[in-house]
Write an enzyme that holds these catalytic residues in place. Structure first.
Site, PDB file in Angstrom:
ATOM      1  N   SER A 260     -38.720 -80.324  -1.317  1.00  0.00           N
ATOM      2  CA  SER A 260     -39.833 -79.714  -2.048  1.00  0.00           C
ATOM      3  C   SER A 260     -40.942 -80.723  -2.328  1.00  0.00           C
ATOM      4  O   SER A 260     -40.679 -81.895  -2.609  1.00  0.00           O
ATOM      5  CB  SER A 260     -39.315 -79.150  -3.380  1.00  0.00           C
ATOM      6  OG  SER A 260     -40.394 -78.705  -4.186  1.00  0.00           O
TER       7      SER A 260
ATOM      8  N   TYR B   8     -46.929 -77.323  -0.808  1.00  0.00           N
ATOM      9  CA  TYR B   8     -47.884 -76.498  -1.548  1.00  0.00           C
ATOM     10  C   TYR B   8     -49.271 -77.080  -1.282  1.00  0.00           C
ATOM     11  O   TYR B   8     -49.455 -78.294  -1.366  1.00  0.00           O
ATOM     12  CB  TYR B   8     -47.614 -76.535  -3.053  1.00  0.00           C
ATOM     13  CG  TYR B   8     -46.395 -75.775  -3.514  1.00  0.00           C
ATOM     14  CD1 TYR B   8     -46.334 -74.387  -3.395  1.00  0.00           C
ATOM     15  CD2 TYR B   8     -45.314 -76.435  -4.077  1.00  0.00           C
ATOM     16  CE1 TYR B   8     -45.225 -73.682  -3.835  1.00  0.00           C
ATOM     17  CE2 TYR B   8     -44.198 -75.740  -4.526  1.00  0.00           C
ATOM     18  CZ  TYR B   8     -44.159 -74.360  -4.400  1.00  0.00           C
ATOM     19  OH  TYR B   8     -43.068 -73.673  -4.838  1.00  0.00           O
TER      20      TYR B   8
ATOM     21  N   THR C 219     -45.305 -72.980   1.925  1.00  0.00           N
ATOM     22  CA  THR C 219     -44.986 -71.864   1.034  1.00  0.00           C
ATOM     23  C   THR C 219     -46.248 -71.048   0.783  1.00  0.00           C
ATOM     24  O   THR C 219     -47.246 -71.584   0.294  1.00  0.00           O
ATOM     25  CB  THR C 219     -44.398 -72.372  -0.288  1.00  0.00           C
ATOM     26  OG1 THR C 219     -43.140 -73.003  -0.023  1.00  0.00           O
ATOM     27  CG2 THR C 219     -44.176 -71.238  -1.273  1.00  0.00           C
TER      28      THR C 219
ATOM     29  N   LYS D 219     -43.196 -69.978   4.908  1.00  0.00           N
ATOM     30  CA  LYS D 219     -42.144 -69.476   4.013  1.00  0.00           C
ATOM     31  C   LYS D 219     -42.734 -68.505   2.997  1.00  0.00           C
ATOM     32  O   LYS D 219     -43.703 -68.831   2.314  1.00  0.00           O
ATOM     33  CB  LYS D 219     -41.475 -70.647   3.291  1.00  0.00           C
ATOM     34  CG  LYS D 219     -40.403 -70.249   2.276  1.00  0.00           C
ATOM     35  CD  LYS D 219     -39.771 -71.485   1.657  1.00  0.00           C
ATOM     36  CE  LYS D 219     -38.693 -71.128   0.655  1.00  0.00           C
ATOM     37  NZ  LYS D 219     -39.259 -70.623  -0.623  1.00  0.00           N
TER      38      LYS D 219
ATOM     39  N   HIS E 104     -39.093 -66.089  -2.717  1.00  0.00           N
ATOM     40  CA  HIS E 104     -39.068 -67.206  -3.666  1.00  0.00           C
ATOM     41  C   HIS E 104     -37.909 -67.054  -4.646  1.00  0.00           C
ATOM     42  O   HIS E 104     -38.014 -67.415  -5.826  1.00  0.00           O
ATOM     43  CB  HIS E 104     -40.407 -67.286  -4.421  1.00  0.00           C
ATOM     44  CG  HIS E 104     -40.880 -68.685  -4.691  1.00  0.00           C
ATOM     45  ND1 HIS E 104     -41.902 -69.271  -3.983  1.00  0.00           N
ATOM     46  CD2 HIS E 104     -40.484 -69.623  -5.593  1.00  0.00           C
ATOM     47  CE1 HIS E 104     -42.116 -70.501  -4.446  1.00  0.00           C
ATOM     48  NE2 HIS E 104     -41.259 -70.730  -5.422  1.00  0.00           N
TER      49      HIS E 104
END
Length: 359
Positions: free
Chosen positions: A107, A132, A158, A234, A258
């Protein structure tokens, strides 16, 4: 301690090892948590139709994702703040993934830096970096460059979080990271921190300030202009969005809501999967996450067209209970359950799993 014999036992033990704030952060979904529950119960609607009298004396769980061989169709999903579960956090998770020959997706919001995670093991790694996109595009560009330099093999963008879903448990707890932890990928770059706030979770405030809600399909092409790494999108739940992702150059799609943490009432991933597969299944690699707790869940997802699945919260429960040893054991449990389910369904290898197995 007797080792847990399944994921549910790890989940039941985890609260003994986590603060209330950490437990709620990991476990919660958005609003009434309908999608969180639906992700789990969706598997029960699909029944298996096993084939008989097939030679399953030798079984092979290896498969290829983005052209890379992995030893089982089970990846580790991107999860923020793993050091809330165990001091080794993402380092332990990376070592487990490498040892078991599968891919970990790190992440952006990790509590160990992407460089440290890449160096966590000497075993050849199959790491992806989850991204992100920040309002400050130079920050995003720098993250991409760092991931590529550190040897990550794909970017996982994402797309289901233009703003943060409302997680009322976090709001009640005024969730923020303990002072001993940091956003390891970001603090070194722009002094970005999750703030303490009076009326809502600090995480929400961070997202509102930093992440770009103006992201569009064109930004996938911008992202690809920065790197030679394949981009995996994603957060797709519709066939038409899957087509757009493929048209804009995505090499993979993760069917995901999510973990029920964004739009409550969104379709369960298992129910969304067939439409996405029908739209683009022969063009890109399709993966799926959400609610997987048994090897039979994985078998059903593969039968409906996923090339692999990603495991999220269960890894956190296992990390909390027994650190790296727990995470390794949990993945081995899932792998072994899938192996048994394949044998009992007349599937000696992943390629034998097809839509005729489910109703």
């Amino acid at each position: 301690m007797n080792k847990p014999i399944n994921i549910f036992e790890y989940e039941s033990l985890a609260p003994q090892h986590l603060s209330q704030m950490a437990l709620d952060y990991y476990a919660s979904g958005a609003w009434d948590e309908i999608t969180l529950r639906d992700n789990r119960t969706a598997y029960e609607k699909y029944k298996l139709r096993p084939r008989m009298l097939v030679d399953v004396s030798q079984r092979n769980l290896t498969t290829k994702i983005l052209g890379q061989l992995i030893k089982m169709p089970i990846l580790i999903a991107p999860m923020a703040f793993q050091c809330l579960a165990h001091p080794e956090g993402e380092l332990a998770t990376a070592r487990v993934a490498a040892e078991l020959g599968t891919t970990m997706v790190l992440s952006t919001m990790s509590t160990k830096s992407l460089e440290d995670v890449a160096l966590a093991t000497n075993v050849p790694k199959k790491l992806w970096f989850q991204l992100y996109v920040h309002r400050d595009r130079s920050l995003t560009r720098a993250l991409v460059e760092r991931a590529e330099a550190a040897g990550y093999q794909a970017l996982c963008l994402t797309v289901d979080a233009p703003i943060l879903g409302v997680r009322e448990r976090d709001r009640k707890n005024q969730f923020t990271l303990p002072s001993s932890l940091e956003l390891a990928n970001l603090t070194s770059m722009a002094n970005l921190e999750i703030p303490d706030t009076e009326d809502e979770s600090g995480l929400f405030a961070y997202f509102a300030n930093q992440l770009d809600p103006a992201l569009t399909w064109a930004d996938i092409e911008w992202l690809q202009s920065l790197t030679s790494l394949p981009v995996v999108v994603k957060g797709i739940l519709r066939g038409d969005d899957a087509i757009r992702a493929a048209e804009h150059g995505a090499k993979g799609i993760i069917v995901s809501n999510h973990g029920g943490r964004q739009l409550d009432g969104a379709i369960a991933t298992m129910d969304a999967l067939p439409e996405v597969v029908a739209a683009v299944g022969n063009q890109v690699d399709i993966l799926m996450d959400g609610g997987i707790r048994r090897g039979t869940d994985i078998l059903k997802a593969l039968a409906l067209g996923a090339k692999a699945v990603l495991i999220g919260r269960p890894i956190l429960w296992a990390l909390a209970v027994d650190g790296e040893t727990g995470a390794r054991h949990l993945l081995e449990l899932l792998r072994d359950e899938l192996d048994v389910a394949m044998a009992l369904s007349g599937c000696a290898k992943i390629e034998n799993i097809d839509s005729s197995l489910v109703r």
